[in-house]
Design an enzyme around this catalytic site. Structure first.
Site, short mmCIF file in Angstrom:
data_model
loop_
_atom_site.label_atom_id
_atom_site.label_comp_id
_atom_site.label_asym_id
_atom_site.label_seq_id
_atom_site.Cartn_x
_atom_site.Cartn_y
_atom_site.Cartn_z
CG ASP A 81 -26.84 16.51 -16.06
OD1 ASP A 81 -26.19 17.71 -16.36
OD2 ASP A 81 -26.94 17.14 -14.82
CG ASP A 83 -25.88 11.28 -14.87
OD1 ASP A 83 -26.94 11.71 -16.17
OD2 ASP A 83 -25.42 12.09 -13.97
CD GLU A 85 -31.09 9.55 -12.21
OE1 GLU A 85 -32.45 9.58 -11.94
OE2 GLU A 85 -31.31 8.14 -12.25
CE1 TYR A 299 -23.51 16.03 -14.85
CE2 TYR A 299 -22.20 13.94 -15.08
CZ TYR A 299 -23.58 14.54 -15.20
OH TYR A 299 -24.53 14.12 -14.74
NE ARG A 301 -25.39 14.74 -10.18
CZ ARG A 301 -24.57 15.84 -10.47
NH1 ARG A 301 -25.11 16.16 -11.41
NH2 ARG A 301 -25.82 16.68 -9.28
CG HIS A 345 -19.02 11.71 -17.67
ND1 HIS A 345 -19.73 12.03 -18.89
CD2 HIS A 345 -19.97 11.23 -17.32
CE1 HIS A 345 -21.07 10.59 -18.58
NE2 HIS A 345 -20.98 10.79 -17.59
#
Length: 742
Positions: A81, A83, A85, A299, A301, A345
């Site tokens: 992903d 981000d 994380e 996406y 988040r 994003h």
């Protein structure tokens, strides 16, 4: 063969469809390395370095499988992903799989579409260490708070408590609001309004008393009210002013994570956790009958309202085609992202506008359809014209008093034709004169009094937070980040710090006392401003503004001193919570107490009565209309080890019992009822009532639906208290997502 590693199997399936036979797509299934479960796992002598390893057998198996695939691959891409994380997972994969850190193998995309995936493959980059360190700092900080403060709470208050760097600040916001409500003292005021009409004109309308002698007035008691009514009953009503204007309501920007959760809670009655679970499915993709494996949204988040130019013009084309040119602004609508947002994003939007909500309605689960429809329409409406209204504000003089009425009529619905606004139920207003339908009025018009209305009212306390409004508050105050809101809410529920009263969030006695304790000994942990500033420092790590371990050190060392003070302080006694249970020994009300092993009921008449009961104790038997077929007595509903059953009220003279058949779904084979049954060993299973003609049986609760991937029946699986939908076929990877219980 080229290998692409993503996080989830669903995402792997979607991406594999776009890349073709020259690529193999495999999944890490989230983090492959974790901090240990039952120890701190942080090296304090080495700049707080975390001890990250594969902690579960399945993580070790994943690493071994990926190593074999890497050995056979000519090129490896890390596509987790986009981000913090995801960047950390890619970094851990790079280390665990012995990939060259000097090679560009990191790819990212905001949407899982063929164009975006192939474009990312063509433009790989290095792993962003700033993002990795920011994630690592957050993880270490949260571990330090959890493993340092939680034992203090357990020792000084009661067992099974926890504190969290963001969780505790969020809880304080809810507790502070509850204290405001408790301290609130209602003030009396009187609402006075006149129902008026213009001679030979319709309609009648209501005007509210607002001024006396040209100054705003609030009538505080009956004497003032009677004085006003006397004047209003004995004088003429004359229109003092009429102000007409055209007001505009602009569309809202497309969703961020926070606003999506808020609207999902308000409009769809989903919990924030359920909304994020369904949104993840929409992002990763799933099988849709007749379409194959499809991802639906970008996406999920994000704190940005920015969207791509292609998406903007696709929306404009669709608006003109479907609604007409009058709904299309001359230029695209532009929305500014908030200053504190990371803007990494795009906003959340549909990937393909041709894939309308109606086109998939009958092919997906209800929650998937509803959330996709919400995202789709919000995005489309963001590029539409504003709504316009004819607004009228009228002042009417009567003696030395002035009354006001306002009217608002929709001229052009604009974006409202696509996406309706959410009306807040948290505003304390009940003014019936607002937005009324008014006759044509002009200055100097004389009006007839139809009747006067007066009502005693009292000011209302501030509204309790809901899931939607607390998420909004967290975002506005800068605590937490888009990906953490749902997790924070789940933790507060799980720890029994808050509960729901309808939609309102109410802190429990435990939640209030934990917050007060943390305020006394660990002020910065529950200080909202401090927590927000720490979020800013974590963000700055991404830009290499400050070494991550220094940020951790500046937080941890002062906290250690506070721990020493707290551990020398007194143990506090938890206040008892009232209950609606009556003591079956003395008739006194019972209260909920917190013990070593959790909550239990105790008589409030202690020590005169020492009766205690488990909160999980069997409920008293209920009377039913069922007649015993042996002795004719009434059958009682009881709760047994294996569920509810009927037993004769004449026990022990009559020992007749009957099972209560619980229908759970329709049989996916024959359509008859599927009921819960018990095996001879006391194990529950689910079988068709059409047996023996139909042999359907399931050890998991069937949903009554068929898997869109393989045609087997779908079942509910419960893991760690979470309920989700899965395929009964063990060889099928279909994942229907978490089911909301709210």
């Amino acid at each position: 063969m080229k290998l692409v590693i993503v996080e989830s199997p669903a995402k792997a399936k979607t991406i594999g469809k776009y890349l073709g036979p020259d690529y193999r797509v495999d999944a890490s299934r989230g983090h492959i390395w974790d901090l240990p479960d039952k120890e701190m796992g942080i090296d304090f002598d080495n700049n707080y370095e975390p001890s990250l390893k594969a902690r579960k057998p399945e993580q070790e198996e994943t690493i071994e499988r990926l190593k074999k695939n890497v050995a056979r691959a000519e090129k490896v891409y890390l596509a987790t992903d986009p981000d913090r994380e995801g960047e950390a997972i890619s970094y851990h994969l790079q280390c665990a799989l012995n990939l060259d850190p000097n090679e560009k193998n990191r790819i990212m995309f905001n949407e899982i579409s063929k164009k975006a995936v192939n474009q990312a493959i063509q433009n790989p980059d290095y792993i962003n260490k700033g993002l990795v360190y920011a994630q690592q700092a957050r993880r270490v900080l949260d571990r330090l708070v959890g493993y340092t403060l939680s034992p203090v709470l357990c020792k000084k208050i009661t067992s099974k408590l926890s504190a969290g760097r963001v969780q505790s600040a969020a809880l304080r916001i809810i507790v502070d609001r509850e204290k405001e409500i408790q301290k609130f003292k209602p003030e009396e005021f009187w609402h006075v309004a006149a129902v008026l009409e213009k001679p030979r004109s319709k309609p009648q309308f209501t005007a509210t008393l607002t001024e006396k002698d040209g100054k705003k007035i609030k009538i505080k008691n009956k004497e003032q009210c009677d004085e006003a009514l006397e004047t209003l009953n004995g004088n003429d009503y004359v229109v003092a002013s009429v102000k007409k204007s055209v007001t505009v309501a602009k569309p809202q920007p497309p969703f961020t994570t926070s606003t999506m959760q808020q609207d999902a809670v308000n409009k769809l009655r989903m919990s924030s956790a359920a909304a994020m679970s369904v949104a993840q499915q929409l992002y990763e993709g799933f099988d849709i009958a007749g379409m194959g494996h499809v991802a639906l949204v970008t996406y999920i988040r994000t704190d940005s309202v920015r969207v791509s130019t292609d998406a903007v013009f696709a929306a404009r084309d669709l608006i003109e085609q479907k609604y007409g040119k009058q709904y299309l602004p001359e230029k695209p609508n532009f929305y500014a992202t908030k200053k504190q947002a990371q803007d990494a994003h795009e906003a959340i939007r549909p990937i393909n506008l041709e894939l309308t909500p109606d086109s998939i309605k009958d092919k997906v689960q209800r929650n998937q359809y509803l959330l996709y429809k919400l995202i789709y329409e919000r995005f489309l409406a963001s590029q539409a014209m504003p709504a316009t209204y004819d607004s009228v504000a009228v002042n009417v003089d009567c003696g030395n008093y002035t009354l006001t009425a306002t009217g608002k009529t929709l001229i052009f619905d604009g974006f409202l034709a696509i996406y309706g606004e959410t009306k807040s139920k948290e505003k304390n207003t009940d003014d019936e004169t607002e937005n009324a339908l008014l006759p044509e009025l002009a200055k100097g018009d004389k009006l007839n009094l139809v009747k006067l209305n007066s009502e005693q009212r009292f000011t209302k306390p501030p509204a309790r937070y809901t899931e939607a409004s607390i998420i909004k508050a967290m975002e506005e105050k800068g605590i937490g980040r888009p990906s953490t809101y749902a997790t924070i809410m789940q933790t507060l529920y799980k720890r029994d710090y808050i509960k729901k009263d309808g939609k309102a969030l109410v802190p429990s006695n435990l939640g209030i006392q934990v917050t007060e304790y943390l305020e006394k000994y660990f002020g910065e942990v529950v200080d909202v401003q401090f927590t927000a500033e720490m979020e800013d420092r974590l963000d700055a790590i991404e830009d290499n503004g400050e070494p991550w371990y220094k940020v951790v050190d500046s937080f941890y060392k002062p906290m250690l001193k506070e721990v020493d003070v707290a551990m020398h302080g007194h143990k506090i006694s938890l206040q008892d919570e009232p209950s609606d249970v009556v003591c079956d020994k003395c008739g006194s009300p019972m209260v909920v107490k917190m013990g070593k092993y959790g909550k239990y009921l105790a008589c409030s008449n202690y020590p005169a009565c020492s009766n205690i009961r488990s909160l999980k104790e069997k409920t008293p038997p209920k009377e039913t209309d069922v007649v015993c077929d042996i002795c004719g007595g009434k059958m009682l509903e009881r709760q047994g080890k294996f569920g509810k059953y009927l037993s004769c009220s004449n026990y022990p003279q009559c020992k007749n019992t009957k099972p209560i058949v619980e229908t759970v779904a329709k049989c996916p084979k024959c359509g008859k009822d599927v009921v819960k049954r018990m095996s001879k060993r006391g194990t529950a299973f689910y079988g068709c009532t059409g047996y023996p003609a139909c042999d359907f049986i399931s050890w998991d609760i069937p949903t009554g639906n068929i898997c869109p991937s393989c045609g087997s029946h779908l079942v509910y699986k419960i893991n760690r208290g979470k309920k989700s939908i899965r395929c009964s076929n063990k060889d099928c990877n279909y994942d229907g997502g978490e089911v909301s219980e709210s």
